[in-house]
Design an enzyme around this catalytic site. Structure first.
Site, PDB file in Angstrom:
ATOM      1  N   SER A 144      -2.765 111.771  22.374  1.00 11.87           N
ATOM      2  CA  SER A 144      -2.228 110.537  21.807  1.00 11.87           C
ATOM      3  C   SER A 144      -2.403 109.409  22.808  1.00 11.87           C
ATOM      4  CB  SER A 144      -0.740 110.707  21.488  1.00 11.87           C
ATOM      5  OG  SER A 144      -0.131 109.460  21.201  1.00 11.87           O
ATOM      6  N   TYR A 157       7.607 112.452  24.412  1.00 14.30           N
ATOM      7  CA  TYR A 157       6.305 112.576  23.770  1.00 14.30           C
ATOM      8  C   TYR A 157       5.189 112.121  24.717  1.00 14.30           C
ATOM      9  CZ  TYR A 157       2.729 112.324  20.127  1.00 14.30           C
ATOM     10  OH  TYR A 157       1.591 112.506  19.371  1.00 14.30           O
TER      11      TYR A 157
END
Length: 247
Positions: A144, A157
């Site tokens: 990501s 995250y």
């Protein structure tokens, strides 16, 4: 006519929905035997129905990725049946919620790290010997942009994806003299359940559908593609080196 992935065996995690679901379907449609891994039994059964309707084959593995002993057994079972693995797509991941670092519940932190990082290491640990038996082992992991942007409130995250990228970079460096290639993919904003959780006010129809990413993923894990040590950024369609693979 021989299909593109005829005779190849592919493990796809997070295969019950989103990117993993459509990737598994596409691989099976192109001749691969897909080993679909996910927690959600209903989603896996729906995937199996679609794959069979398309004339493909799949083996369903309903398992929580934090059941590390089950991941060890998966490697043993694949060895017993096929003696090799051609493709590993580590797609499964969780967001863990958004909050200041000081407010993150320790259990949430541990779960994000367990699924986004440790599970992928356990998969590599279990499946690396099988990938080495392939004539063109392909390991691809979904990362990501959060790994590099490190925005406020995205701590667990972002940290987990940065750790995942370090894990994959290390694996690539250790397999340079083998037929294995390792790649990372940044899908960018996409019409997934995780994106909806992170951005509840966003109109999902303004985002790319997961199926739009799938052709690129298949290109990256194709046996004829020898690209290695690179991150594919889907929003820009660019490949960026993350490991020096030649002198």
């Amino acid at each position: 006519m021989t299909k593109r992935f005829e005779g190849r065996v592919a493990v796809v995690t997070g295969a019950s929905r989103g990117i993993g679901y459509f990737t598994a379907r596409a691989l099976a449609a192109e001749g691969a035997h897909v080993v679909a891994v996910a927690r959600t039994v209903g989603g896996l059964e729906e995937l199996d129905d679609e794959i069979r309707a398309d004339g493909g084959q799949a083996t369903l593995v309903p398992v929580d990725l934090t059941d590390y002993e089950a991941l060890d057994r998966l490697g043993a079972a694949l060895y017993e049946r096929w003696k090799k693995l051609d493709i590993l797509i580590g797609n499964a991941g969780i967001l863990g919620g958004l909050s200041p670092l000081g407010h993150v519940d320790p259990k949430t932190w541990d779960k994000v790290m367990a699924i986004n990082v440790t599970a992928n290491w356990r998969l590599i640990r279990s499946l690396d010997p099988l990938l080495r038996q392939s004539d063109a082992g392909r390991a691809l992991f979904l990362s990501s942009g959060a790994a590099h942007k490190c925005k406020a409130y995205w701590g667990p995250y972002s940290v987990s994806k940065a750790a995942l990228e370090a894990l994959v970079r290390t694996y690539v460096a250790e397999t340079l003299t083998t037929p294995i290639t390792g790649m990372l993919v940044n899908p960018g904003p996409m019409r997934t359940a995780m994106r909806a959780q992170a951005m509840p006010g966003e109109d999902p129809e303004t985002l790319p559908h997961p199926s739009e990413l799938v052709p690129h993923l298949l290109d990256l894990v194709a046996p004829e593609n020898t690209a290695n040590g690179q991150l594919f950024d889907f929003p820009s369609k660019e490949l960026r080196d993350f490991v020096q693979v030649s002198s």
